[in-house]
Each structure stands twice: as structure tokens, then as C-alpha cells.
Design a protein around this motif. Structure first.
Motif, mmCIF file in Angstrom:
data_model
loop_
_atom_site.group_PDB
_atom_site.id
_atom_site.type_symbol
_atom_site.label_atom_id
_atom_site.label_comp_id
_atom_site.label_asym_id
_atom_site.label_seq_id
_atom_site.Cartn_x
_atom_site.Cartn_y
_atom_site.Cartn_z
ATOM 1 N N SER A 130 -8.213 -7.802 3.149
ATOM 2 C CA SER A 130 -8.219 -9.088 2.454
ATOM 3 C C SER A 130 -7.508 -8.970 1.109
ATOM 4 O O SER A 130 -6.833 -9.906 0.668
ATOM 5 N N GLN A 131 -7.654 -7.833 0.457
ATOM 6 C CA GLN A 131 -6.932 -7.589 -0.793
ATOM 7 C C GLN A 131 -5.424 -7.595 -0.543
ATOM 8 O O GLN A 131 -4.658 -8.209 -1.294
ATOM 9 N N LYS A 152 5.194 -8.670 6.670
ATOM 10 C CA LYS A 152 4.964 -8.395 5.250
ATOM 11 C C LYS A 152 3.616 -7.709 5.048
ATOM 12 O O LYS A 152 3.481 -6.793 4.229
ATOM 13 N N PHE A 153 2.627 -8.142 5.807
ATOM 14 C CA PHE A 153 1.295 -7.555 5.703
ATOM 15 C C PHE A 153 1.333 -6.070 6.101
ATOM 16 O O PHE A 153 0.779 -5.211 5.401
ATOM 17 N N LYS A 159 2.628 0.704 2.613
ATOM 18 C CA LYS A 159 2.970 1.102 1.238
ATOM 19 C C LYS A 159 1.734 1.524 0.450
ATOM 20 O O LYS A 159 1.766 2.529 -0.273
ATOM 21 N N ILE A 160 0.649 0.793 0.602
ATOM 22 C CA ILE A 160 -0.588 1.107 -0.129
ATOM 23 C C ILE A 160 -1.235 2.379 0.409
ATOM 24 O O ILE A 160 -1.728 3.212 -0.354
ATOM 25 N N GLY A 161 -1.213 2.525 1.729
ATOM 26 C CA GLY A 161 -1.823 3.701 2.346
ATOM 27 C C GLY A 161 -3.295 3.804 2.010
ATOM 28 O O GLY A 161 -4.054 2.851 2.145
ATOM 29 N N GLU A 162 -3.695 4.972 1.523
ATOM 30 C CA GLU A 162 -5.095 5.204 1.164
ATOM 31 C C GLU A 162 -5.386 4.819 -0.287
ATOM 32 O O GLU A 162 -6.523 4.958 -0.759
#
Length: 214
Positions: A130-131, A152-153, A159-162
Motif C-alpha cells: 500500500s505504501q 510502475k508498481f 527498486k525498493i526491495g527489502e
């Protein structure tokens, strides 16, 4: 189809002046707790009405995330239609509809942004996906296909990974500060009970209460 035949009587109870708490926030808390215990699917769901620069009202369902003596808080993208309309006219209306209890609560007031720190505190409690969704959705803007949104999601998720998801600068909360609150209880033969709270300096609670005709 004759829609005029879709009707039912409201028989689950009434509402008297003696039953009301002098403080509308406490009265709301009491009704909300009853709605929660009734196992209503989404007791926090509320209709938010805003008005555009052309005078056209618009509505959508948002979720109440918390409330206190200062007002009622929801979160959204600051570039959404609702946010753009609030920027031009901060007067808004909220409506809770708890049909299982044959009740409604209408809250009219002004919407103001909460602090970034307050928004970040809530943002960190959201599920990680959700973030990420808050980052990739240009809320209310035109989208050529759902596939682009999903792409895009997935790119953002990779990209964020962990790592932790930072609070977007374009996302946060609004607090609706009430100027009047109406409690509505359905009654038999459409003779509903309605009570309106408005600010006053003549009572200890700071609010006056008047019965309205149904």
C-alpha cells in the motif's frame, strides 16, 4: 422495473434528546463503537463531498483513520481531485451510512492538512504494498491502461526491495474540523429522529443540540 416498490420501514430503535451526550465527539465515539461491534463490513467508510471551482460538488468514499476532539482524519494524494478542490474551498462534508443500524452521521466542517510528521507516523503502519501504491498512483489523473499502473508498481517494488518505503511528499492526511454534526436514526413511517449539534458558548460542552424535522 418499478423502483418505487423498493422500500422498507426502519424499526430498530429511536433517538431521544436524553440519550445524547452533550459532546458530539463522544456521541460519535459511542455510535462508532456500536457500528464496529455490529460487524459492519467497513464502519470507517465515509462519503467525502468537496466542491470544485465551477461550483460542481463531487463525492467519493474514503476511510476514517482516526478521530479525536480536534476532528476526523483521512489520507490521500495531495494531487488528487479532492485535494485540488479542498485547496480552492476547504469547506467539506462527511457522511457515515450505517444501514445495518439504520443510522447516519453527517459532519460538516473545514479540511486542513495535518503535519508531515503525523502523516509519516500513519504511513509507516500501512502494508508495504500500500505504501508503494501511494508512490505509483497519480490519483484522479487519466490513465491509458491498467497495465501501465501495474508495471510502475512492479518497477517500484523491485527498486525498493527489502528497504523501507519513504513518505511521498505529495501524500498525507487531512483533518476535518467540524462546524456542525448531525445524528440521524431511522424510524417507522419515515418519522426519523434527527439531532443537530452546532458550536455555542452558552453550554459547558461548547455545543447546542436541536431536533430537526425528518
Amino acid at each position: 422495473m418499478d423502483l418505487s416498490q423498493f422500500r422498507r420501514d426502519y424499526l430498530k430503535g429511536g433517538l431521544t434528546r436524553k440519550e445524547l451526550d452533550p459532546d458530539p465527539q463522544k456521541q460519535f465515539a459511542s455510535w462508532f463503537e456500536q457500528a464496529r461491534k455490529t460487524n459492519i463490513a467497513d464502519p470507517t467508510a465515509m462519503i467525502l463531498a468537496t466542491v470544485g471551482p465551477n461550483g460542481q460538488p463531487s463525492q467519493r468514499t474514503v476511510l476514517l483513520k482516526y478521530y479525536d476532539e480536534k476532528g476526523y482524519v483521512f489520507f490521500t494524494n495531495f494531487e488528487s481531485r479532492k485535494s485540488r478542490e479542498i485547496a480552492g474551498n476547504s469547506k467539506v462534508s462527511l457522511l457515515f451510512v450505517w444501514l445495518e443500524l439504520e443510522r447516519q452521521v453527517q459532519i460538516n466542517g473545514t479540511a486542513e492538512k495535518i503535519s508531515a510528521a503525523e502523516s509519516a507516523k500513519y504511513f509507516m503502519t500501512r502494508p508495504k504494498e500500500s505504501q508503494i501504491a501511494a508512490w505509483v498512483s497519480s490519483q484522479s489523473h487519466k490513465l491509458s491502461s491498467r497495465q501501465i499502473l501495474l508495471q510502475k508498481f512492479q518497477e517500484m517494488k523491485t527498486k525498493i526491495g527489502e528497504g523501507k518505503v519513504p513518505l511521498p511528499s505529495f501524500w498525507g492526511g487531512y483533518r476535518v474540523v467540524p462546524t456542525e454534526i448531525e445524528f440521524w436514526q431511522g424510524r417507522k413511517s419515515r418519522l426519523h429522529d434527527r439531532f443537530l449539534y452546532t458550536p455555542t458558548e452558552s453550554t459547558d460542552s461548547g455545543w447546542s443540540i436541536e431536533r430537526l424535522a425528518p
